[in-house]
Design an enzyme around this catalytic site. Structure first.
Site, short mmCIF file in Angstrom:
data_model
loop_
_atom_site.label_atom_id
_atom_site.label_comp_id
_atom_site.label_asym_id
_atom_site.label_seq_id
_atom_site.Cartn_x
_atom_site.Cartn_y
_atom_site.Cartn_z
N GLU A 91 54.10 59.45 59.08
CA GLU A 91 54.83 59.93 57.91
C GLU A 91 53.87 60.38 56.81
O GLU A 91 52.79 59.80 56.63
CB GLU A 91 55.70 58.79 57.35
CG GLU A 91 56.75 58.34 58.32
CD GLU A 91 57.31 56.96 57.99
OE1 GLU A 91 58.51 56.76 58.27
OE2 GLU A 91 56.59 56.10 57.48
N ASP B 15 62.63 50.14 58.59
CA ASP B 15 62.17 51.25 57.73
C ASP B 15 62.09 52.56 58.48
O ASP B 15 61.31 53.43 58.14
CB ASP B 15 60.82 50.90 57.09
CG ASP B 15 59.73 50.62 58.13
OD1 ASP B 15 60.04 50.67 59.33
OD2 ASP B 15 58.58 50.38 57.74
#
Ligand code: NAD
Length: 348
Positions: A64, A235
């Site tokens: 990410e 998450d």
């Protein structure tokens, strides 16, 4: 003739120097100062560019990018999440990040962020708990005793007054490691054989496990009235920790709803399920814990502004120290248009 220069050196904080910085400042103090930097930035939330982080998923993990800017500075973090990595002797989460000046676009800091992420996540959790956990909370269950666990325990001790941590992990070796590492901290450490044992008497429950699935670390009947849940591990899309029934009984607090609805526990709920944004609790625009019987849930996924705060903090804290190396990572010729000439003159 002047010597052509190509050097705009960028301070780089290696893992080694990050560890030296922690020992130089002291970890409790650093957690407190990081929480203050995060709090300052959450207070001016509307000033920031915000976007859900940009994720590339594979079957085994995710990579990410987490960018944000306050108009003066720009920061991003590169971070991965690979739950299978520990079985191969690798970290589940590694990261590095960069802070840049918005006026020139030049980087002003490059730093390791694997250790820094553990610190900022712990500081963020404790900051949220200061607003959401019962005031008299002294006992925390810590479920998932991997890389983040000790940092979480120390932040709750330093910032929230937690005195006892009750550890549980499906891997007893992780619990033993965590208990050993917390041995000299003054925390009462209880190693537990089941999650049910770990939550006994706990007013705060932290879940910090890593598994790429809809896991059920806590079932509905494990969560009693008045508890604060600090849910760190869920998450990613398809990666959660809590039974949906718990979410329906909780007041839910999030960092940035647009990201949390994709990645957090609330991906299991309807897209319009009400949540409260933590920054509004911090500014006083919204209420945190209302009463002693309420179940509060911090559905933490980690947001770019927390990393921006951490980057600002490191930039400020390394000033006047030797805890960084100047990195030759930017071509910056004396004549800005003579990039090619600079290369030519470097011929051996
Ligand atoms: P880690 O792999 O080092 O530790 C995870 C631990 O969870 C392991 O010891 C594993 O045995 C344990 N575990 C897995 N399934 C379990 C279960 N069912 N019950 C009990 N324990 C179980 O990972 P880490 O670096 O400590 O990170 C933990 C999680 O937190 C990851 O999912 C990571 O993505 C997430 N994380 C979130 C944030 C945030 O800001 N919210 C920041 C960092 C990490």
């Amino acid at each position: 003739m002047t010597t052509p220069s190509h050097k705009a050196l960028v301070p780089f904080v290696s893992v080694e120097n990050m560890m030296r910085l922690i020992h130089h400042i002291g970890i409790d103090r650093m957690l407190g100062e990081l929480a203050e930097y995060i709090e300052d930035d959450f207070r001016r939330w509307p000033e920031f560019d915000k976007t859900p982080r940009v994720a590339s998923h594979s079957d085994v993990g995710v990579i990410e990018l987490m960018p944000t800017s306050d108009g003066q500075a720009y920061g991003f973090k590169y971070v991965n999440g690979h739950p299978k990595n520990t079985r191969e002797g690798l970290q589940t989460v590694t990261a590095f990040g960069l802070l840049a000046d918005m006026y020139t676009g030049y980087p002003v800091l490059l730093t390791e962020m694997t250790v820094l992420t553990a610190l900022r996540t712990a500081a963020m959790s404790a900051l949220a708990a200061k607003h959401l956990a019962p005031r008299d909370a002294r006992v925390m269950a810590m479920i998932g005793n991997g890389a983040q666990a000790e940092f979480q325990c120390l932040a709750f001790q330093a910032l929230c007054g937690v005195e006892e941590v009750r550890l549980y992990d499906i891997d007893a070796a992780a619990t033993a490691k965590c208990a050993r590492n917390l041995g000299q901290t003054g925390l009462r450490v209880v190693a537990c054989d089941s999650p049910e044992e770990a939550i006994q008497g706990a007013q705060v429950i932290t879940t910090c496990t890593a598994d790429k699935q809809y896991a059920t670390i806590l079932t509905d009947n494990m969560v009693g009235a008045g508890v604060h849940i600090n849910a760190i591990g869920g998450d990613c899309p398809g990666k959660t920790e809590l039974a949906p029934a718990i979410l329906h009984r909780s007041e839910i607090f999030v960092e940035y709803p647009e990201q949390t609805r994709i990645e957090g526990e609330i991906q299991q709920l309807a897209p319009d399920h009400p949540v409260t944004e933590l920054w509004q609790v911090i500014t006083g625009a919204a209420r945190g814990r209302r009463d002693a019987s309420q179940i509060t849930l911090f559905d933490s996924v980690g947001f770019a502004i927390e990393d921006f705060s951490a980057l600002r903090y490191i930039r400020d804290r390394i000033e006047g120290t030797d805890l960084f190396e100047p990195l030759d990572m930017l071509a910056d010729p004396d004549d800005p248009r003579d990039l090619f000439g600079m290369v030519q003159r470097a011929a051996p």
